[in-house]
Design a protein around this motif. Structure first.
Motif, mmCIF file in Angstrom:
data_model
loop_
_atom_site.group_PDB
_atom_site.id
_atom_site.type_symbol
_atom_site.label_atom_id
_atom_site.label_comp_id
_atom_site.label_asym_id
_atom_site.label_seq_id
_atom_site.Cartn_x
_atom_site.Cartn_y
_atom_site.Cartn_z
ATOM 1 N N SER A 16 0.829 -1.211 0.000
ATOM 2 C CA SER A 16 0.000 0.000 0.000
ATOM 3 C C SER A 16 0.861 1.258 0.000
ATOM 4 N N ILE A 17 1.871 1.282 0.832
ATOM 5 C CA ILE A 17 2.758 2.448 0.899
ATOM 6 C C ILE A 17 3.508 2.622 -0.419
ATOM 7 N N ARG A 18 4.018 1.527 -0.949
ATOM 8 C CA ARG A 18 4.780 1.587 -2.193
ATOM 9 C C ARG A 18 3.910 2.119 -3.339
ATOM 10 N N ILE A 19 2.693 1.632 -3.453
ATOM 11 C CA ILE A 19 1.797 2.074 -4.532
ATOM 12 C C ILE A 19 1.366 3.520 -4.311
ATOM 13 N N LEU A 20 1.131 3.893 -3.079
ATOM 14 C CA LEU A 20 0.759 5.282 -2.772
ATOM 15 C C LEU A 20 1.896 6.238 -3.142
ATOM 16 N N VAL A 21 3.123 5.887 -2.803
ATOM 17 C CA VAL A 21 4.285 6.718 -3.163
ATOM 18 C C VAL A 21 4.436 6.780 -4.682
ATOM 19 N N LEU A 22 4.218 5.672 -5.348
ATOM 20 C CA LEU A 22 4.299 5.646 -6.813
ATOM 21 C C LEU A 22 3.272 6.593 -7.427
ATOM 22 N N ILE A 23 2.048 6.529 -6.974
ATOM 23 C CA ILE A 23 0.997 7.392 -7.522
ATOM 24 C C ILE A 23 1.305 8.858 -7.208
ATOM 25 N N LEU A 24 1.863 9.130 -6.037
ATOM 26 C CA LEU A 24 2.255 10.498 -5.688
ATOM 27 C C LEU A 24 3.288 11.051 -6.665
ATOM 28 N N ALA A 25 4.196 10.221 -7.132
ATOM 29 C CA ALA A 25 5.230 10.676 -8.064
ATOM 30 C C ALA A 25 4.626 11.216 -9.364
ATOM 31 N N PHE A 26 3.413 10.795 -9.691
ATOM 32 C CA PHE A 26 2.755 11.231 -10.923
ATOM 33 C C PHE A 26 1.756 12.364 -10.679
ATOM 34 N N VAL A 97 -10.144 7.466 -8.321
ATOM 35 C CA VAL A 97 -10.273 6.891 -9.657
ATOM 36 C C VAL A 97 -10.780 7.986 -10.585
ATOM 37 N N GLU A 98 -10.126 8.094 -11.732
ATOM 38 C CA GLU A 98 -10.538 9.054 -12.750
ATOM 39 C C GLU A 98 -10.710 8.302 -14.064
ATOM 40 N N ILE A 99 -11.654 8.728 -14.867
ATOM 41 C CA ILE A 99 -11.848 8.143 -16.190
ATOM 42 C C ILE A 99 -11.291 9.130 -17.207
ATOM 43 N N LYS A 100 -10.275 8.673 -17.967
ATOM 44 C CA LYS A 100 -9.664 9.501 -19.008
ATOM 45 C C LYS A 100 -9.706 8.710 -20.312
ATOM 46 N N ASP A 101 -10.437 9.222 -21.274
ATOM 47 C CA ASP A 101 -10.551 8.546 -22.577
ATOM 48 C C ASP A 101 -10.932 7.078 -22.417
ATOM 49 N N ASN A 102 -11.922 6.814 -21.594
ATOM 50 C CA ASN A 102 -12.428 5.462 -21.325
ATOM 51 C C ASN A 102 -11.434 4.553 -20.605
ATOM 52 N N ASP A 103 -10.369 5.104 -20.040
ATOM 53 C CA ASP A 103 -9.422 4.333 -19.244
ATOM 54 C C ASP A 103 -9.576 4.705 -17.772
ATOM 55 N N LYS A 104 -9.556 3.689 -16.926
ATOM 56 C CA LYS A 104 -9.614 3.930 -15.484
ATOM 57 C C LYS A 104 -8.201 4.259 -15.018
ATOM 58 N N CYS A 105 -8.031 5.461 -14.461
ATOM 59 C CA CYS A 105 -6.723 5.944 -14.036
ATOM 60 C C CYS A 105 -6.782 6.337 -12.563
ATOM 61 N N TYR A 106 -5.625 6.527 -11.977
ATOM 62 C CA TYR A 106 -5.548 6.817 -10.545
ATOM 63 C C TYR A 106 -4.747 8.084 -10.299
ATOM 64 N N ALA A 107 -5.177 8.821 -9.278
ATOM 65 C CA ALA A 107 -4.492 10.040 -8.848
ATOM 66 C C ALA A 107 -4.519 10.062 -7.326
ATOM 67 N N ILE A 108 -3.535 10.690 -6.743
ATOM 68 C CA ILE A 108 -3.472 10.775 -5.291
ATOM 69 C C ILE A 108 -4.378 11.907 -4.810
ATOM 70 N N THR A 109 -4.980 11.741 -3.663
ATOM 71 C CA THR A 109 -5.825 12.777 -3.067
ATOM 72 C C THR A 109 -4.995 13.592 -2.078
ATOM 73 N N SER A 110 -5.576 14.650 -1.572
ATOM 74 C CA SER A 110 -4.862 15.464 -0.573
ATOM 75 C C SER A 110 -4.579 14.645 0.694
ATOM 76 N N ARG A 111 -5.498 13.742 1.045
ATOM 77 C CA ARG A 111 -5.252 12.858 2.202
ATOM 78 C C ARG A 111 -4.068 11.935 1.944
ATOM 79 N N GLY A 112 -3.936 11.443 0.710
ATOM 80 C CA GLY A 112 -2.811 10.592 0.350
ATOM 81 C C GLY A 112 -1.492 11.343 0.423
ATOM 82 N N VAL A 113 -1.493 12.578 -0.078
ATOM 83 C CA VAL A 113 -0.282 13.411 -0.015
ATOM 84 C C VAL A 113 0.098 13.650 1.438
ATOM 85 N N GLU A 114 -0.906 13.962 2.247
ATOM 86 C CA GLU A 114 -0.670 14.210 3.679
ATOM 87 C C GLU A 114 -0.089 12.971 4.369
#
Length: 163
Positions: A16-26, A97-114
């Motif tokens: 969970s931490i590793r994936i959260l840090v990865l998503i934060l990098a983007f 979760v965000e939908i971009k051009d019919n693809d399910k994508c992920y972004a970090i939230t402010s809680r995740g950044v915190e």
């Protein structure tokens, strides 16, 4: 039986931490589609950095880390584990979760950044460094080329270690 539960819980937390840090990098890479498949591919670099990112002597580094030593035996990711971790991070409002051009994508939230900002450990600092490298260099490569890189490096590792 409780020993196996603790090991599983530890692995879940680390994943969970590793994936959260990865998503934060983007976070600042607007327009980039961080899909399930990209998370799985990029996470391999964070999970096995000596194999995938290090230019140092693999033989001595990798033998010190059991998971890294046997990484090439399990290149294909555990899809169920990834789904559990991602669902958990979404349920805790750490990623969205965000939908971009019919693809399910992920972004970090402010809680995740915190949460990531509040973590103070050498492990987290290393993950941030590796995730930044993945975001700047690896994400420019096609998914197919990344998978080929993983297969090539894990096979090279197999020959170096004479397994």
């Amino acid at each position: 039986m409780s020993i196996f539960y603790n090991v599983s819980l530890d692995t879940f937390i680390i994943d969970s931490i590793r994936i959260l840090v990865l998503i934060l990098a983007f976070e600042d890479k607007h327009g980039f589609k961080l899909t399930d498949n990209k998370i799985k591919l990029y996470d391999y670099y964070l999970k096995f950095p000596a194999t995938m990112l290090s230019g140092e002597d693999l033989n001595s580094i990798v033998r010190q880390n059991f998971d890294e030593y046997y990484a090439f035996f399990h290149w294909k990711p555990d899809l169920i584990q990834y789904r559990k971790v991602i669902n958990y991070l979404v349920s805790k409002d750490l990623i969205a979760v965000e939908i971009k051009d019919n693809d399910k994508c992920y972004a970090i939230t402010s809680r995740g950044v915190e949460l990531v900002s509040s973590l103070k450990s050498k492990y987290k600092n290393r993950l941030v460094k590796f995730a930044t490298h993945v975001q700047k260099k690896i994400s420019k490569i096609s998914d197919k080329k990344i998978e080929e890189d993983i297969l090539q490096k894990t096979n090279l590792l197999k020959r170096v270690l004479e397994v």
